[in-house]
Scaffold this motif. Structure first.
Motif, short mmCIF file in Angstrom:
data_model
loop_
_atom_site.label_atom_id
_atom_site.label_comp_id
_atom_site.label_asym_id
_atom_site.label_seq_id
_atom_site.Cartn_x
_atom_site.Cartn_y
_atom_site.Cartn_z
N ASP A 517 0.83 -1.21 0.00
CA ASP A 517 0.00 0.00 0.00
C ASP A 517 0.86 1.25 0.00
OD1 ASP A 517 -2.26 -1.40 -0.08
OD2 ASP A 517 -2.74 -1.23 2.07
N ALA A 518 1.87 1.24 0.88
CA ALA A 518 2.73 2.42 1.00
C ALA A 518 3.42 2.68 -0.34
CB ALA A 518 3.76 2.22 2.11
N ALA A 519 3.99 1.60 -0.95
CA ALA A 519 4.73 1.76 -2.20
C ALA A 519 3.81 2.25 -3.32
CB ALA A 519 5.37 0.42 -2.58
N GLU A 520 2.63 1.63 -3.42
CA GLU A 520 1.77 1.98 -4.56
C GLU A 520 1.15 3.36 -4.43
OE1 GLU A 520 -0.70 -1.39 -5.32
OE2 GLU A 520 0.91 -2.33 -6.49
N SER A 521 0.79 3.74 -3.18
CA SER A 521 0.18 5.07 -3.03
C SER A 521 1.21 6.15 -3.35
CB SER A 521 -0.39 5.26 -1.62
OG SER A 521 0.62 5.08 -0.67
N LEU A 522 2.47 5.91 -2.95
CA LEU A 522 3.51 6.90 -3.25
C LEU A 522 3.76 6.94 -4.76
CD1 LEU A 522 5.57 8.91 -2.13
CD2 LEU A 522 7.19 7.04 -1.84
N ALA A 523 3.76 5.76 -5.35
CA ALA A 523 3.98 5.68 -6.80
C ALA A 523 2.91 6.47 -7.54
CB ALA A 523 3.98 4.22 -7.25
N MET A 524 1.66 6.30 -7.05
CA MET A 524 0.55 6.98 -7.71
C MET A 524 0.75 8.50 -7.64
SD MET A 524 -3.33 5.63 -7.44
CE MET A 524 -3.32 4.79 -6.03
N LEU A 525 1.13 8.99 -6.46
CA LEU A 525 1.31 10.43 -6.28
C LEU A 525 2.42 10.96 -7.18
CD1 LEU A 525 0.85 10.57 -2.44
CD2 LEU A 525 -0.44 11.92 -4.08
N LEU A 526 3.51 10.18 -7.29
CA LEU A 526 4.63 10.65 -8.12
C LEU A 526 4.28 10.59 -9.61
CD1 LEU A 526 7.70 9.14 -6.20
CD2 LEU A 526 6.76 11.44 -6.09
N GLN A 527 3.44 9.62 -9.95
CA GLN A 527 2.99 9.55 -11.36
C GLN A 527 2.15 10.78 -11.69
OE1 GLN A 527 1.30 5.69 -11.14
NE2 GLN A 527 3.11 4.68 -12.00
N VAL A 528 1.33 11.19 -10.71
CA VAL A 528 0.53 12.40 -10.92
C VAL A 528 1.44 13.59 -11.18
CG1 VAL A 528 -1.08 14.00 -9.78
CG2 VAL A 528 -1.39 11.54 -9.55
N GLU A 529 2.62 13.60 -10.56
CA GLU A 529 3.60 14.69 -10.75
C GLU A 529 4.27 14.59 -12.13
OE1 GLU A 529 4.90 17.11 -8.35
OE2 GLU A 529 3.07 16.65 -7.22
N GLY A 530 4.04 13.48 -12.82
CA GLY A 530 4.59 13.35 -14.16
C GLY A 530 5.80 12.44 -14.25
N HIS A 531 6.15 11.73 -13.16
CA HIS A 531 7.33 10.85 -13.20
C HIS A 531 6.97 9.46 -13.69
CE1 HIS A 531 9.47 14.01 -11.21
NE2 HIS A 531 8.60 14.02 -10.21
N ASP A 532 8.02 8.81 -14.18
CA ASP A 532 7.83 7.44 -14.65
C ASP A 532 8.24 6.53 -13.48
OD1 ASP A 532 7.65 5.12 -16.00
OD2 ASP A 532 9.29 5.52 -17.42
N VAL A 533 7.29 5.85 -12.89
CA VAL A 533 7.57 5.15 -11.61
C VAL A 533 7.36 3.65 -11.76
CG1 VAL A 533 7.08 5.14 -9.14
CG2 VAL A 533 6.66 7.21 -10.44
N ARG A 534 8.30 2.86 -11.19
CA ARG A 534 8.14 1.39 -11.11
C ARG A 534 8.23 0.98 -9.64
NH1 ARG A 534 9.58 0.27 -16.65
NH2 ARG A 534 8.49 2.03 -17.51
N VAL A 535 7.53 -0.10 -9.33
CA VAL A 535 7.48 -0.54 -7.93
C VAL A 535 7.99 -1.98 -7.81
CG1 VAL A 535 5.94 -1.02 -5.99
CG2 VAL A 535 5.57 1.01 -7.37
N ALA A 536 8.76 -2.25 -6.76
CA ALA A 536 9.16 -3.63 -6.46
C ALA A 536 8.91 -3.89 -4.97
CB ALA A 536 10.64 -3.81 -6.77
N GLN A 537 8.63 -5.19 -4.65
CA GLN A 537 8.28 -5.47 -3.26
C GLN A 537 9.37 -6.19 -2.46
OE1 GLN A 537 4.51 -6.43 -4.67
NE2 GLN A 537 4.53 -4.19 -4.63
N ASP A 538 10.50 -6.47 -3.09
CA ASP A 538 11.62 -7.01 -2.32
C ASP A 538 12.93 -6.52 -2.95
OD1 ASP A 538 12.84 -9.21 -4.11
OD2 ASP A 538 10.68 -9.59 -4.21
N GLY A 539 14.01 -6.72 -2.24
CA GLY A 539 15.29 -6.16 -2.64
C GLY A 539 15.80 -6.70 -3.96
N LEU A 540 15.69 -8.04 -4.13
CA LEU A 540 16.25 -8.65 -5.34
C LEU A 540 15.51 -8.23 -6.60
CD1 LEU A 540 17.39 -12.31 -4.63
CD2 LEU A 540 18.75 -10.28 -5.22
N SER A 541 14.14 -8.24 -6.51
CA SER A 541 13.41 -7.84 -7.73
C SER A 541 13.62 -6.37 -7.99
CB SER A 541 11.93 -8.22 -7.67
OG SER A 541 11.42 -8.01 -6.39
#
Ligand code: ADP
Length: 630
Positions: A517-541
């Motif tokens: 939730d934390a990762a995706e909500s932040l990603a959404m906000l940054l996308q709204v700012e116009g950034h190209d955002v990718r999310v991963a849920q562990d260190g290796l990926s």
């Protein structure tokens, strides 16, 4: 030969000494004995009673040996008198009988006198020993730094020691007259007397904690313990007691109880404060989940969540700061700053509270640039805390005056209001943790009694002082903060100039966080700012994603499965594009040690959760570190 002479000589000296002492001790009986003999020489035979007189003269002798010596002297004189005294009317037989009777009387008298002297010497010795023992007891009792008292079977005072008299400011006679309860606090009197009476009846010991009037006039707490006294025959004689001043102990106990009560109140209030924002946030979440949500509700819900989380974050930040101050781990970012700049930012922070209650704020700052060596964010936090309090504890439409003065190597900032004021006895304690004078009025504005403790801690870390003044309830309050002036030329630049990098309009950003939730909500906000955002849920990926995506910004959680944030940051830094990237740690751990570790792993910025997405967005946009980044 010379040895024998020396021995004879020492025997002679000893004899002479003995004789001299014997004569000194018994000169009166000896003289009377010689007088009796002279009388005998001129008296017709058969009257020999005067030989008894020397024995009478022995009555006051210092040693019991004197009557025996006197009898021993009289005996030959008595016999000699028989031969040399002039013959009288009595026959020789009568004379012999009389002298024999006198002899018997003299020796009987001498022996009786000797016994009498012996027993009076023993009595005198016992008396002297008793006196010495009494002296020893008094010396000991007067040397003890506690009150000692002795009472009889009726609880009447027999003895009190010097400390007792000095502590209560009375004499022994006054103590005997007024009794033990003469200096007792009226509230403690009834229980104490009942306890004493019960101990008298039961002939038992007792102890009590009571207040007594000290010589200086104040009431002092005294711990008293008494035990019964018995004679050798087992008769009850009264009590002996020991009392000592425990005022400091009682005050410490009260302080601890008080602190414990305040801590409980604080915990209750804290849970209340932490629960408060949850209900509106949940409501907002429900509204957002509704399929019929329109743009207006969306805006309303996001504004509400922002406000409530900001309130919770501020509260948690304060608590964390207090914990850091208590552990001596709050590090200041000291720099030479303009006093005016700090005060302006504090006023801006406090303005909503001041305006909400329609207060009139007047500001008077010295002309020219005064510089202080301070952590600008922390100092601004101090001043805004005091300003918010002034707004909070002043009725609507009140006046608040902020005045700053510089001089004598220090700067003095005063914040004065015409609000509810502070009782004089509370002025000292409002800076202690969890101290609220009136929890109900504080609660209206959401305070929990930590603001001033934080103010004091931060001001002291700056080498300054803070002081509260008030003429009492309803008469307003004044808080005065004093800080050392920075030794630098006036007009020096307060902050290092901001180095604005070219602002990229859009960045490649990866967010690695196992909290989806934390990762995706932040990603959404940054996308709204116009950034190209990718999310991963562990260190290796996150690492494999980054190798392909080559992000310009990486926002990494620290505690992640497979590869933690520190290792991931190190890996990213090894890449040619990674050396240039902005790498941000976004974590729940905000201790100095965590920040150090993050820096050494290659992070540019360390942010403590929960973080305001605006800060992340502005970091990405401007590539500078915000003041409030932790
Ligand atoms: P709170 O969160 O209760 O405001 P603080 O530590 O900031 O906690 O203040 C402690 C107490 O000091 C307050 O509860 C209040 O009783 C008193 N106080 C602080 N500032 C003022 C003021 N300007 N006027 C009157 N009382 C004040």
């Amino acid at each position: 030969m010379s040895n024998i002479i020396a021995k004879n000589e020492s025997v002679r000296i000893a004899l002479l000494r003995g004789l001299t002492r014997a004569t000194a001790e018994s000169w009166l009986p000896f003289c009377v004995a010689i007088a009796a003999f002279l009388v005998d020489l001129f008296t017709p035979r058969a009257i020999t009673d005067f030989y008894v007189l020397p024995i009478f003269a022995c009555l006051g002798a210092p040693s019991p040996r004197v009557p025996l010596r006197t009898a021993a002297l009289i005996t030959p004189l008595l016999i000699l008198g028989f031969f040399v005294a002039p013959p009288g009317t009595a026959t020789l037989a009568v004379d012999v009988f009389n002298r024999a009777m006198t002899f018997v009387i003299i020796w009987t008298g001498a022996i009786l006198t000797m016994w009498r002297l012996q027993s009076s010497a023993a009595a005198e010795k016992a008396h002297a020993e008793a006196r010495a023992s009494e002296r020893r007891f008094r010396l000991m009792a007067d040397g003890v730094p506690a009150m000692i008292w002795v009472t009889d079977q009726q609880a009447k005072v027999e003895f009190v020691n010097r400390e007792y008299c000095e502590f209560l400011g009375i004499t022994l006679e006054q103590a005997q007259e007024q009794g033990l309860h003469g200096s007792l606090h009226p509230v403690d009197m009834k229980d104490y007397l009942a306890q004493f009476q019960a101990a008298l009846a039961a002939r038992s010991s007792f102890s009590a904690r009571i207040r007594v009037r000290h010589a200086a006039g104040a009431w002092r707490w005294v711990e008293t313990s008494a035990v019964p006294r018995f004679s050798e025959e087992g008769d009850f004689l009264g009590h002996v007691g020991l009392s000592y001043d425990v005022t400091a102990v009682v005050a410490a106990e009260h302080g601890l109880r008080d602190a414990d009560r305040r801590k409980d109140e604080f915990l209750a209030m804290l849970s209340h404060e932490l629960r408060n924002p949850l209900a509106p946030i949940r409501n907002a979440a429900d509204i957002l989940a509704s399929p019929a949500v329109g743009p207006k509700q969306l805006q309303w819900a996001s504004g509400l969540i922002r406000r409530q989380t900001a309130q919770m974050t501020a509260l948690l930040d304060d608590l964390l700061d207090l914990a850091r101050i208590a552990q001596g781990r709050l590090a200041l970012r000291l720099e030479v700053v303009s006093l005016k700049a700090v005060l302006d930012s504090a006023i801006e922070a406090a303005r909503p509270s001041i305006e909400r209650k329609d207060h009139l704020l007047t500001v008077s700052i010295p002309p020219g640039e005064s510089m202080v060596r301070a952590d600008p964010a922390r100092l601004s936090q101090v001043i805004s805390n005091v300003l918010v309090n002034a707004a909070k504890y002043t009725d609507p439409g009140g006046r608040i005056a902020l005045t700053a003065r510089a001089g004598d190597g220090e700067v003095c900032i005063s914040i004065k209001d015409d609000g509810i004021g502070i009782p004089p006895d509370a002025l000292g304690r409002i800076f202690t943790l969890f101290s609220q004078l009136d929890a109900s009025s504080a609660r209206i504005d959401g305070g929990i009694g930590i603001g001033l403790a934080l103010v004091k801690g931060i001001v002291e870390l700056h080498g300054g002082t803070v002081e509260a003044r008030s003429d009492g309830p309803g008469r307003g309050s004044e808080f005065v903060v004093r800080l050392p002036l920075a030794a630098c030329e006036a007009g020096a630049s307060a902050h290092p100039p901001n180095t604005q990098a070219a602002v990229p309009t859009s960045c490649r950003v990866i967010i690695a966080d196992d909290n989806v939730d934390a990762a995706e909500s932040l990603a959404m906000l940054l996308q709204v700012e116009g950034h190209d955002v990718r999310v991963a849920q562990d260190g290796l990926s996150a690492l494999s994603l980054a190798l392909a995506f080559r992000p310009q910004v990486a926002i990494l959680d620290i505690g992640m499965p497979q590869l933690d944030g520190y290792s991931l940051a190190r890996e990213l830094r090894k890449e040619p594009w990674g050396a240039e990237a902005l790498i941000i740690a976004l974590t729940g751990r905000g201790q100095e040690e965590d920040k150090r570790q993050a820096a050494s792993a290659g992070f540019d910025v360390h942010l403590t959760k929960p973080v305001d997405p605006d800060i992340v967005a502005s970091l990405i946009a401007s590539r500078i570190w915000p003041d409030h980044a932790h």
